[in-house]
Design an enzyme around this catalytic site. Structure first.
Site, PDB file in Angstrom:
ATOM      1  N   ARG A  55     -11.154 -21.276   0.155  1.00 35.47           N
ATOM      2  CA  ARG A  55     -11.065 -19.562   0.043  1.00 35.47           C
ATOM      3  C   ARG A  55     -11.530 -19.497   1.129  1.00 35.47           C
ATOM      4  O   ARG A  55     -11.084 -18.013   1.598  1.00 35.47           O
ATOM      5  CB  ARG A  55     -12.175 -19.049  -0.676  1.00 35.47           C
ATOM      6  N   TYR A  81       0.556   5.771  -4.241  1.00 37.64           N
ATOM      7  CA  TYR A  81       1.088   4.580  -5.644  1.00 37.64           C
ATOM      8  C   TYR A  81      -0.003   4.991  -6.467  1.00 37.64           C
ATOM      9  O   TYR A  81      -1.230   4.662  -6.425  1.00 37.64           O
ATOM     10  CB  TYR A  81       1.316   3.196  -4.794  1.00 37.64           C
ATOM     11  N   ASP A 129       0.325   2.269   5.048  1.00 37.81           N
ATOM     12  CA  ASP A 129       0.418   1.189   3.457  1.00 37.81           C
ATOM     13  C   ASP A 129       2.004   1.880   4.671  1.00 37.81           C
ATOM     14  O   ASP A 129       2.351   2.550   3.986  1.00 37.81           O
ATOM     15  CB  ASP A 129       0.310   2.286   2.056  1.00 37.81           C
ATOM     16  N   LYS A 186       6.706  -7.135  -1.859  1.00 43.16           N
ATOM     17  CA  LYS A 186       8.179  -6.847  -2.207  1.00 43.16           C
ATOM     18  C   LYS A 186       8.844  -7.056  -0.906  1.00 43.16           C
ATOM     19  O   LYS A 186       8.921  -7.538  -0.960  1.00 43.16           O
ATOM     20  CB  LYS A 186       7.396  -4.860  -1.651  1.00 43.16           C
TER      21      LYS A 186
HETATM   22  O1  P1T Z   1       1.236  -4.267  -6.420  1.00 44.00           O
HETATM   23  P1  P1T Z   1      -0.013  -4.921  -5.583  1.00 44.00           P
HETATM   24  O2  P1T Z   1       0.884  -6.146  -4.659  1.00 44.00           O
HETATM   25  O3  P1T Z   1      -0.747  -5.196  -6.198  1.00 44.00           O
HETATM   26  O4  P1T Z   1       0.787  -3.961  -4.860  1.00 44.00           O
HETATM   27  C1  P1T Z   1       0.731  -2.649  -4.639  1.00 44.00           C
HETATM   28  C2  P1T Z   1       0.917  -1.264  -4.098  1.00 44.00           C
HETATM   29  C3  P1T Z   1       0.100  -1.100  -2.627  1.00 44.00           C
HETATM   30  N1  P1T Z   1       1.048   0.012  -1.885  1.00 44.00           N
HETATM   31  C4  P1T Z   1       2.408   0.272  -2.605  1.00 44.00           C
HETATM   32  C5  P1T Z   1       3.488   1.215  -1.803  1.00 44.00           C
HETATM   33  C6  P1T Z   1       3.025  -0.400  -3.771  1.00 44.00           C
HETATM   34  O5  P1T Z   1       4.013   0.174  -4.041  1.00 44.00           O
HETATM   35  C7  P1T Z   1       2.630  -0.829  -4.291  1.00 44.00           C
HETATM   36  C8  P1T Z   1       3.003  -1.421  -5.838  1.00 44.00           C
HETATM   37  N2  P1T Z   1       4.319  -0.976  -6.154  1.00 44.00           N
HETATM   38  C9  P1T Z   1       4.956  -1.000  -7.220  1.00 44.00           C
HETATM   39  C10 P1T Z   1       4.888  -2.418  -8.365  1.00 44.00           C
HETATM   40  C11 P1T Z   1       5.669  -0.068  -7.514  1.00 44.00           C
HETATM   41  O6  P1T Z   1       6.740  -0.798  -8.120  1.00 44.00           O
HETATM   42  O7  P1T Z   1       5.993   0.612  -7.124  1.00 44.00           O
END
Ligand code: P1T
Length: 442
Positions: A75, A128, A205, A230
């Site tokens: 961890r 988001y 972000d 992503k």
């Molecule tokens: O899904 P996660 O890895 O927890 O990430 C969150 C997140 C943070 N910032 C942005 C700009 C994002 O688009 C996302 C997650 N977004 C999607 C799952 C979506 O389909 O837009």
């Protein structure tokens, strides 16, 4: 501080500096794609393995109490996570350290928790949905965090200044925003933050553009966040997030690394290995996402069944100049070559793989389009090699109250596309035929 150990080999110990030296050397000598492939992936000096092994051990032998090779418990740090963090720090220009988490959302939660009780933040109004939900329904309730949502794209300087309070600790930017692809002028927000008496940090972000297209730290931001789920991983098989910070934020980096370990929302060694493998082709994929997206955006623009296309790379997009100005150095080189080869016929330039558009009609046409595509799969998420399409109002942004969604322009006819790296002509044909099917259903 957790040491950077590459391939689990103590001769690459950060404080012994072999690993760090090689990162610095790569950053000064090599281009983006070369760094993506080599940093964090040096051949193992013991076995010669060119690809890092996956180190699944959760604990590490100590030769005497506190006498170990840089790892104690996974961890707190493990070879694969450290290797991925080294890759990410080398890819996000201006970055010196990276800290990986088990999701983009866990990354967001950790940053907001680091602000402590009763802080105030300013956030871009179109974020988001999950980020909005954490700010308004978790941090607000559990730590008294207050968030002022501001249209950081259009508000004038005085409006933004008026939002600052004595306890404003952070400005949260997404650019382009999810899902309406608003573009924020990052250097402008950074200079307003520097003026503010509470000295707020600026976080960007950078998920939508990835480290390939935009380098917020070079533009003056303090922290970059990625949902690695992503583009960075790029194959829709890992959920993970990360922060990247510049060298001058060593104390903040330590604080966030402390929280990474204390909260424990850490990624598995296997996921880190996969994400690092994905990151090795980030530059190739991002160029292909960009050229495909530009072609799809132009096809949407030509269609009588589309009310509005939002792709900041299109020359008709109102912030196309800002999109060009905000390109990272490697993206600028790529885009300039693209423009030279394609001239005025290009109709714009590649700028990531995300497009939003308003289909003529309403929810019925949007839903018809989303089920009529052959190659674009109806699904949440983005940034994978395969093309996806979704309806933000009911899917990714369903957690935003309807009145706010309406203000932001997230209507029932807004469709979001994540354009993959399939053949350009196949994607264009798919979108064109699905538009015809949707229009015929009216
Ligand atoms: O899904 P996660 O890895 O927890 O990430 C969150 C997140 C943070 N910032 C942005 C700009 C994002 O688009 C996302 C997650 N977004 C999607 C799952 C979506 O389909 O837009």
């Amino acid at each position: 501080m957790s040491p950077v150990i590459l391939n689990g080999d103590s001769s690459h110990h950060a404080n012994g500096t072999n690993g760090i030296n090689s990162i610095k050397e790569h950053v000064s000598l090599d281009g983006f794609g070369t760094r993506a492939i080599h940093v964090g992936s040096e051949p193992n000096p013991e076995t010669g393995a060119v690809i890092p092994s996956i180190s699944l051990s959760t604990t590490y032998k100590q030769d005497g109490v506190g006498n170990h090779k840089g790892f104690e418990y996974s961890r707190s740090g493990n070879p694969n996570r450290n290797a991925l963090e080294a890759t990410l720090a080398a890819l996000e220009s201006g970055g010196s350290s990276a800290i990986a988490f088990s999701s983009g959302s866990a990354t967001t939660a950790t940053v907001l928790q680091s602000l402590g009780p009763d802080a105030h933040i300013i956030s871009v109004n179109d974020v988001y949905g999950g980020t909005f939900r954490y700010m308004t329904r978790v941090a607000a309730v559990n730590q008294g965090l207050e968030t002022t949502f501001v249209d950081l794209e259009n508000a004038d300087d005085d409006t933004i200044r008026a939002a600052f309070r004595h306890n404003t600790k952070l400005i949260w930017i997404e650019s382009p925003t999810n899902p309406t692809l608003r573009l924020i002028d990052i250097p402008r927000i950074v200079s307003l933050a520097h003026e503010a008496p509470s000295h707020p940090l600026v976080l960007v972000d950078n998920t939508f553009l990835s480290p390939f297209y935009q380098s917020p730290l070079v533009l003056g931001a303090d922290i970059v966040l990625h949902s690695l789920t992503k583009y960075v991983n790029g194959h829709s098989d890992v959920v993970m997030g990360a922060l990247i910070l510049p060298a001058h934020h060593a104390a903040l980096t330590e604080k966030l690394r402390f929280l990474q370990n204390a909260i424990g929302a850490v990624p598995s060694a296997y996921d880190c290995w996969l994400a690092q493998r994905g990151a090795k082709t980030l530059h190739l994929r991002m160029k292909a996402h960009g050229t495909n997206a530009l072609a799809v955006a132009r096809a949407l623009q030509r269609s009588p069944h589309v009310e509005e296309v939002i792709y900041p790379g299109l020359s008709t997009h109102p912030r196309n100049d800002l999109a060009y100005r905000s390109l990272s150095s490697q993206a600028r080189t790529f885009v300039d070559k693209y423009l030279k080869a394609n001239g005025d016929d290009a109709g714009g330039f590649p700028y990531g793989g995300m497009i939003s558009f308003r289909i003529r009609g309403g929810a019925a046409q949007a839903e018809k389009f989303l089920t009529a595509t052959r190659l674009f799969t109806l699904a949440e998420s983005l940034g994978g090699v395969e093309s996806l399409a979704e309806l933000p109002a009911q899917m990714t942004h369903g957690s935003i109250p309807p009145a706010e969604r309406a203000l932001l322009g997230i209507g029932d006819n807004l469709v979001r596309l994540s354009v993959g790296v399939e053949e350009e002509e196949d994607l264009v044909a798919d979108v064109e035929q699905a538009l015809e099917v949707a229009a015929a259903s009216a």
